[in-house]
Motif scaffolding. Structure first.
Motif, PDB file in Angstrom:
ATOM      1  N   VAL A   1       0.603  -1.573  -0.587  1.00  0.00           N
ATOM      2  CA  VAL A   1      -0.256  -0.061  -0.153  1.00  0.00           C
ATOM      3  C   VAL A   1       1.050   1.076  -0.173  1.00  0.00           C
ATOM      4  CG1 VAL A   1      -2.013   1.955   1.442  1.00  0.00           C
ATOM      5  CG2 VAL A   1      -2.136  -0.877   0.774  1.00  0.00           C
ATOM      6  N   GLY A   2       1.870   1.225   0.617  1.00  0.00           N
ATOM      7  CA  GLY A   2       2.575   2.420   0.916  1.00  0.00           C
ATOM      8  C   GLY A   2       3.292   2.624  -0.519  1.00  0.00           C
ATOM      9  N   GLN A   3       4.237   2.141  -1.148  1.00  0.00           N
ATOM     10  CA  GLN A   3       4.616   1.584  -2.441  1.00  0.00           C
ATOM     11  C   GLN A   3       3.829   2.239  -3.580  1.00  0.00           C
ATOM     12  OE1 GLN A   3       5.868  -2.082  -2.588  1.00  0.00           O
ATOM     13  NE2 GLN A   3       8.784  -1.324  -1.749  1.00  0.00           N
ATOM     14  N   THR A   4       2.215   1.850  -3.303  1.00  0.00           N
ATOM     15  CA  THR A   4       1.002   2.451  -4.295  1.00  0.00           C
ATOM     16  C   THR A   4       1.038   3.468  -4.012  1.00  0.00           C
ATOM     17  OG1 THR A   4       0.532  -0.105  -4.340  1.00  0.00           O
ATOM     18  CG2 THR A   4      -0.984   1.861  -5.722  1.00  0.00           C
ATOM     19  N   ALA A   5       0.950   4.555  -2.804  1.00  0.00           N
ATOM     20  CA  ALA A   5       0.458   5.401  -2.519  1.00  0.00           C
ATOM     21  C   ALA A   5       1.269   6.437  -3.166  1.00  0.00           C
ATOM     22  CB  ALA A   5       0.411   5.696  -0.968  1.00  0.00           C
ATOM     23  N   PHE A   6       2.995   6.146  -2.723  1.00  0.00           N
ATOM     24  CA  PHE A   6       3.937   6.919  -3.550  1.00  0.00           C
ATOM     25  C   PHE A   6       3.810   6.917  -5.298  1.00  0.00           C
ATOM     26  CE2 PHE A   6       7.214   7.715  -5.298  1.00  0.00           C
ATOM     27  CZ  PHE A   6       8.405   9.039  -4.702  1.00  0.00           C
ATOM     28  N   VAL A   7       3.697   5.980  -5.868  1.00  0.00           N
ATOM     29  CA  VAL A   7       2.955   6.420  -7.010  1.00  0.00           C
ATOM     30  C   VAL A   7       1.941   6.554  -7.521  1.00  0.00           C
ATOM     31  CG1 VAL A   7       2.461   4.331  -9.015  1.00  0.00           C
ATOM     32  CG2 VAL A   7       4.563   3.730  -7.457  1.00  0.00           C
ATOM     33  N   LEU A   8       1.577   6.154  -7.100  1.00  0.00           N
ATOM     34  CA  LEU A   8      -0.291   6.950  -6.900  1.00  0.00           C
ATOM     35  C   LEU A   8       0.405   9.262  -6.900  1.00  0.00           C
ATOM     36  CD1 LEU A   8      -2.643   5.534  -6.035  1.00  0.00           C
ATOM     37  CD2 LEU A   8      -2.053   5.309  -8.489  1.00  0.00           C
ATOM     38  N   GLN A   9       0.603   9.723  -6.088  1.00  0.00           N
ATOM     39  CA  GLN A   9       0.955  10.882  -5.241  1.00  0.00           C
ATOM     40  C   GLN A   9       1.919  11.442  -6.779  1.00  0.00           C
ATOM     41  OE1 GLN A   9       3.075  11.963  -1.547  1.00  0.00           O
ATOM     42  NE2 GLN A   9       1.391  12.958  -1.248  1.00  0.00           N
ATOM     43  N   ASP A  10       3.167  10.804  -6.371  1.00  0.00           N
ATOM     44  CA  ASP A  10       4.145  11.273  -7.675  1.00  0.00           C
ATOM     45  C   ASP A  10       3.936  11.405  -8.691  1.00  0.00           C
ATOM     46  OD1 ASP A  10       7.522  12.162  -7.468  1.00  0.00           O
ATOM     47  OD2 ASP A  10       6.962  10.516  -9.316  1.00  0.00           O
ATOM     48  N   SER A  11       3.023  10.938  -9.047  1.00  0.00           N
ATOM     49  CA  SER A  11       2.873  10.527 -10.489  1.00  0.00           C
ATOM     50  C   SER A  11       1.238  11.449 -10.780  1.00  0.00           C
ATOM     51  CB  SER A  11       2.812   9.433 -11.031  1.00  0.00           C
ATOM     52  OG  SER A  11       1.285   8.796 -10.281  1.00  0.00           O
TER      53      SER A  11
END
Length: 611
Positions: free
Chosen positions: A108-118
């Motif tokens: 979840v944390g890794q996916t959160a970073f990708v969603l936010q950064d992108s």
């Protein structure tokens, strides 16, 4: 001293090739009835023609437009490898969007970073678990997604297609024609050398122009009527590039979601070529060896394996004009072993496989010679996410094992004075999302971080890695800094070093901090350990065996493993007390560990871990 610049011009003109949708449409229009995909639906396998695939993509793209997707909007895709991933991928591009792949194993944390950064505005997710991860990740990142469409086990895709029924063909064509060669097509997140991943901006030029040139280069394996089975995760740029090249060349594609179930699929698909990571080849060899052992033929297979490797070396020598006299006994044994083992290996892989392209991880030379000796040529290549996969590749009939081939058309390469490989060309990305451009040198070359040399034939040989990226034998790129950082933040650990390059899984070496251990001993009523390692010895050092101290370290390992994905978790670890000071020569003046020197000194312990 740096080498001269090596430049290979494009072999296929691309002045009239604007973007990926144009390339996909061209193929479907010119060959509408050719089978493009074989798709598993339940127990049945359904062939999908080029025209049917284009209709699938366009109807979903219309749905995205009707939903409100704007040109340049970023859409995440989280799924295992499957046909629907491909349809969603191209539909986003047809609608003018930017594809943001998310590994299905991400936390979840890794996916959160990708969603936010992108800055993703919507997402496709394969099943219920993936929907849950994306939903929780969006909430954690504070990202508001307009929709999360489930790709499998629901009517979400059909509903989206129905929503787009009112969008005209003309409107869709106008939208998909907006992208120019320099328009970003995808943000592919790669760990790089930092703790957080970075989004590599892949353009339509990178994908489309490189694809048509590579197809021309590899027309012996990518051709009308060829067949391939795609095992690689589509979140990896290599898989998506191979897929585009296969589709445009007329190579039929069969997706495999679960690699453990690939054998019956190979029998049905009968691939002529496959792109795999070395670990797949290693598993095939291990499986055959195990079967022979169970049949009391283990020693016979040992000789068959040895002779296959020798035969592979012989074939390469003949190819390179270094032909020596081949012993008659080797020829006779090769014929015998072909009947006993080699033919069965080829049959297990579908019976029609002539070429394996190895990528994403370093290839063991013995393994490559074995498969060549069995009758399946192995072509190794080199590339990165930032180069849209291939920079160099060996050609059929001209492959030299140990090298990674020559430049693909439209590429330029040079070796810097420190041996770093520098590249630019049609496959090199536009830069990192939110980056500052320092990934390129003053002449516009991308700094790969890898070390290499070029021989007089123009073949590239990888000699090392300037960065600390670990590539496991399954091709997974792992940046170990985050895991190591969790351990090194605790006073008990002076250095944590993740290992696993070319290995089946990650392990770690922990060097305890004498002062930290002394404090821990005092707090835990262990005076016997307070000064035990006040003056630690030379590497590889004394292994920690005290159960109580090991338990304390295990809690730290568990904490670190909880913060990374499954692929990044450490399975085995060893703790040692050793002198890694500057005086001992293992750290720099700024206290950075000299990783390779440390690993060389610890090689006996490393071999013990993996034995």
């Amino acid at each position: 001293m740096s080498t001269p610049v090596i430049d290979v011009a494009q072999t296929v003109p691309t002045d009239d090739l604007r973007n990926v949708p144009q390339l996909v449409r061209r193929r479907a229009t010119e060959h509408p009835d050719a089978v493009a995909f074989s798709v598993h639906r339940g127990e049945a396998t359904v062939d999908v023609t080029g025209a049917e695939f284009l209709a699938d993509v366009e109807s979903l793209a219309k749905g995205l437009i009707a939903h409100g997707l704007q040109p340049g909007d970023h859409v995440a895709v989280m799924s295992a490898t499957r046909y629907e991933w491909t349809v969603c991928d191209f539909a986003i591009l047809f609608a003018g969007g930017v594809v943001v792949p998310v590994y299905e194993t991400n936390t979840v944390g890794q996916t959160a970073f990708v969603l936010q950064d992108s800055g993703a505005v919507a997402a496709f997710a394969e099943g219920g678990r993936h929907v849950k991860v994306v939903t929780e990740a969006a909430a954690q990142a504070g990202v508001e997604l307009s929709a999360i469409w489930r790709m499998h086990g629901s009517s979400d895709l059909d509903d989206l297609r129905a929503l787009g029924a009112g969008v005209s063909d003309e409107d869709l064509l106008a939208r998909s024609d907006l992208a120019t060669p320099d328009t970003i097509a995808s943000l592919v997140y790669t760990s790089g050398t930092t703790a957080e991943p970075r989004g590599a901006a892949i353009t339509h030029r990178n994908l489309a122009h490189l694809a048509v040139n590579v197809i021309e280069t590899l027309q012996d394996i990518l051709f009308e009527g060829a067949s391939t089975v795609l095992l690689l995760p589509l979140a990896h740029i290599l898989a998506r590039f191979v897929q585009l090249g296969a589709y445009v060349s007329g190579t039929r594609i069969t997706h495999v979601r679960d690699a453990s179930r690939v054998i019956p699929i190979l029998a049905a698909a009968r691939p002529t070529m496959m792109v795999v990571v070395p670990r797949v080849m290693a598993k095939v060899l291990a499986g055959v060896r195990k079967s022979a052992t169970e049949k009391k033929l283990g020693k016979v297979f040992d000789r068959a394996e040895h002779d296959a490797i020798e035969w592979g070396r012989h074939l390469e020598a003949v190819q390179e004009g270094r032909k020596g006299r081949t012993p008659l006994s080797l020829r006779l044994r090769h014929t015998l072993f072909d009947k006993l083992f080699y033919a069965r290996i080829r049959s297990t892989l579908g019976g029609n496989l002539g070429t394996l392209v190895s990528g994403a991880a370093p290839l063991d030379q013995q393994l490559a010679y074995f498969f060549r000796g069995v009758g399946i040529e192995v072509l190794e290549g080199y590339g990165l996410t930032e180069t849209t996969a291939p920079v160099t590749v060996n050609r059929p009939g001209a492959s030299v094992i140990g090298g990674v081939g020559t430049l693909v058309p439209g590429s330029t390469l040079k070796i810097a004075e420190d041996d770093e490989i520098l590249v630019k060309g049609i496959g090199v990305f536009a830069g990192y999302h939110h980056g500052d451009g320092d990934e390129f040198d003053a002449d516009g070359f991308f700094r790969t971080g890898d070390l290499g040399r070029v021989d007089h034939h123009g073949r590239l040989f990888i000699t090392g890695r300037a960065k600390d990226m670990i590539i496991t034998d399954s091709g997974k790129n792992v940046s170990p800094q985050k895991w190591q950082g969790v351990l090194e933040r605790d006073a008990l650990v002076a250095n944590a070093v993740v290992i696993g390059d070319r290995r089946p899984h990650l392990a770690a070496l922990l060097v305890v901090d004498p002062a930290g251990v002394a404090d821990w001993a005092s707090a835990n009523n262990r005076p016997d350990l307070a000064t035990r390692w006040a003056k630690p010895g030379q590497l590889p050092g004394e292994k920690i065996t005290d159960p109580q101290l090991l338990t304390a370290l295990e809690h730290l390992v568990d904490r670190a493993n909880a913060q990374v994905s499954n692929a990044e978790r450490v399975r085995h670890w060893v703790a040692v007390a050793a002198d890694v000071s500057e005086d001992a020569g293992y750290v720099t003046p700024t206290m950075k560990l000299k990783r390779q020197k440390f690993l060389d000194a610890m090689s006996p312990v490393i071999e013990e871990i993996y034995s």
